[in-house]
Structures are given as structure tokens and as C-alpha cells.
Write an enzyme that holds these catalytic residues in place. Structure first.
Site, short mmCIF file in Angstrom:
data_model
loop_
_atom_site.label_atom_id
_atom_site.label_comp_id
_atom_site.label_asym_id
_atom_site.label_seq_id
_atom_site.Cartn_x
_atom_site.Cartn_y
_atom_site.Cartn_z
N SER A 183 11.33 -43.77 29.34
CA SER A 183 10.47 -42.58 29.64
C SER A 183 9.03 -42.68 29.01
O SER A 183 8.96 -43.29 28.03
CB SER A 183 11.21 -41.24 29.11
OG SER A 183 10.22 -40.13 29.03
N TYR B 106 14.02 -35.92 22.50
CA TYR B 106 14.25 -36.66 23.82
C TYR B 106 13.51 -37.94 23.68
O TYR B 106 14.25 -38.97 24.08
CB TYR B 106 13.80 -35.65 24.92
CG TYR B 106 14.02 -36.62 26.38
CD1 TYR B 106 14.90 -36.58 26.92
CD2 TYR B 106 12.68 -36.91 26.81
CE1 TYR B 106 15.28 -37.17 28.25
CE2 TYR B 106 12.85 -37.82 28.19
CZ TYR B 106 13.92 -37.66 28.69
OH TYR B 106 14.16 -38.59 29.92
#
Length: 287
Positions: free
Chosen positions: A143, A156
Site C-alpha cells: 500500500s 494500517y
């Protein structure tokens, strides 16, 4: 559509919704036999059915693959059904909340550890003995958050930073067995996660996200699947330990540059896949 994965067998985790659905259908359209893995509540059966109705080969696996036993069972199913395993796509992951760290719940953090880290670890460990036989490859979901860190998403981003380092380490140690390992790093993609009506972001965050992307829009799941396809194919035979960002330029952007994007960039491509679950998979409900 093509034959870039003709004769290959792939497992796609998180394959029922969002980017995972696009990867599963893209791989099948390019000749791969696909195990569509996901939670029991995910539409993995429907995605497998869609693939078969289009003339492809697919089977669903509806269990929590963060469990060692379930991960082994998923790999065993692929080998039993299709005779081997060539490709593992560690796409499964969750995005349960957006919060400052002092307000972030321990429950949400533990949920991410299980589904973002344990799932990739267990599936990779289970798949490697089969991938050694086929000289196959692993592609995992990183990500932009794991590359640069994002406020209100720091836990995250931490899980995705683990994936980046984990896969690079695997690339080095598994080359001796002929196995390539790479990472795809999506930015803001048009899934349930990036809409305030279906994910944890609020409307202000959604607006800021698009304005901070030089291309001025979200990416599509199919645009991300195209990069997975390249890395999983023989076209990427000299690529291992790489992180491919699919982010519309957001990780190199400075300020709200998306407002200045040319109109041609702001228009999403039509794509070729019939995706039914792009906006499914809201992960704020934990189990």
C-alpha cells in the site's frame, strides 16, 4: 482476452470483492485456473461461478486463511483440483477504522494483524513447497500507506510496511528455489474502502484523497489487476523483490495537485471485466 497465464494455477486471497475480484477474473481471462479464497460471508462462490460461466476454471474456498490449518487446506484444494500451484496472490486484508492513534481501538489493531499479516504469512508458508515444484511466484498487496505512512492510518500502514519488508526478504531467500516474490502497492482505488458510505473514511478525507492524487481520481480494481497480471506472468521473469506502486502518483505528490489534472486523466477507463463486487467488502465489521 488472452493467454498470458495459460496453464497456470493461482490462488487469489480476498478474491470475492474489490481488487481481489478483479485479479481473479483477470487471471482467469488470461488462462489461469483460479482458487477464489475469502471469508464465508464474501461472494467467492459467485465470483467462481462468474468465471466458469465465461468459460474459465475456478473453485471457491470459503474460510479464514489467517489460520494455519485453513491456509494449508486452501493450498491442498488448489493442488487437488488443478494438479499444482504456480501463483499465490496475497490480496486479503482489512481496513477497519480511521483514527488518531490515541483513539485507535486495540480490537481494530488486532483484527488487522490477523488479516493483513497472519494471512500473508500463513498462505506464503503453506504455498512455498508447491511453488518450489513449479518455480512459481508470490505477489502480495502492499500500500501507499506502507511506503510513506498516512495520518489516521498509521497502524494500517504499519501492517503494509511489514508486507513490503516480508516480501523483499522472501525474494532474496526464495530465489535459490526459483520462486519470485513481489509487491503491488495500490493507492486510492474505487472500492468500498474509499467511499464514506461504505468504508471508514469521512467525506473530507475522500475529497482530500482525490485532490492529493495527481491524476485526480481513484484507480479502478482492474487497473490494479493489470499490474498483478504482469508480475505473475513470465513477462516479469527478471523481476523479484520489487514494489510496484499503482497509485495515480499520490506517493510522490506535493499538495492538492489532483485539482489540476487534465480531464483525460480524471476519467476512469471502461475496462473489460464484469465486476459485481467492487463496492463490497466493507471491513469495519470484525470477526
Amino acid at each position: 482476452m488472452g493467454n498470458r497465464l495459460e496453464g497456470k494455477v493461482a490462488i487469489v486471497t480476498g478474491g470475492g470483492t474489490g481488487i481481489g475480484e478483479a485479479i481473479a477474473k483477470k487471471f482467469a481471462a488470461e488462462g489461469a485456473s483460479v482458487v477464489v479464497a475469502g471469508f464465508p460471508e464474501d461472494p467467492v462462490e459467485q465470483v467462481a461461478k462468474d468465471i466458469m460461466e465465461q468459460g474459465g476454471a475456478a473453485i471457491a474456498f470459503s474460510r479464514d486463511i489467517s489460520s494455519e490449518a485453513n491456509a494449508k487446506s486452501c493450498v491442498e484444494l488448489a493442488v487437488k483440483q488443478f494438479g499444482k500451484l504456480d501463483i499465490l496472490i496475497n490480496n486479503a486484508g482489512v481496513f477497519p477504522e480511521v483514527n488518531l492513534l490515541q483513539d485507535y481501538t486495540t480490537e481494530g489493531f488486532e483484527y488487522m494483524l490477523k488479516n493483513n499479516i497472519h494471512s500473508a504469512f500463513q498462505m506464503s508458508k503453506a504455498a512455498l513447497p508447491e511453488l518450489h515444484k513449479t518455480k512459481g511466484n508470490i505477489v502480495s498487496a502492499g500500500s501507499e500507506a506502507g511506503m510513506i505512512g498516512i495520518a489516521q492510518n498509521s497502524p494500517y500502514g504499519g501492517t503494509k510496511g511489514f508486507i513490503h519488508a516480508f516480501m523483499k526478504g522472501l525474494a532474496v531467500e526464495q530465489a535459490q528455489f526459483g520462486v519470485r516474490c513481489n509487491i503491488v502497492g495500490p493507492g486510492p482505488i474505487d472500492t468500498a474502502w474509499t467511499h464514506d458510505s461504505t468504508g471508514p473514511m469521512d467525506s473530507k478525507m475522500v475529497k482530500t484523497m482525490k485532490e492529493a492524487t495527481p491524476m485526480g481520481r481513484r484507480g479502478t480494481p482492474e487497473e490494479v489487476a493489470n499490474v498483478y497480471l504482469f508480475l505473475a506472468s513470465e513477462e516479469a521473469s527478471y523481476v523479484t523483490g520489487a514494489l510496484y506502486m499503482v497509485d495515480g502518483g499520490i506517493t510522490v505528490a506535493k499538495g492538492g495537485v489532483g485539482t489540476e489534472a487534465d480531464a483525460s486523466m480524471k476519467k476512469q477507463p471502461d475496462g473489460e471485466l464484469e465486476l459485481k463486487h467492487s463496492k463490497d467488502g466493507h471491513t469495519s465489521i470484525r470477526k
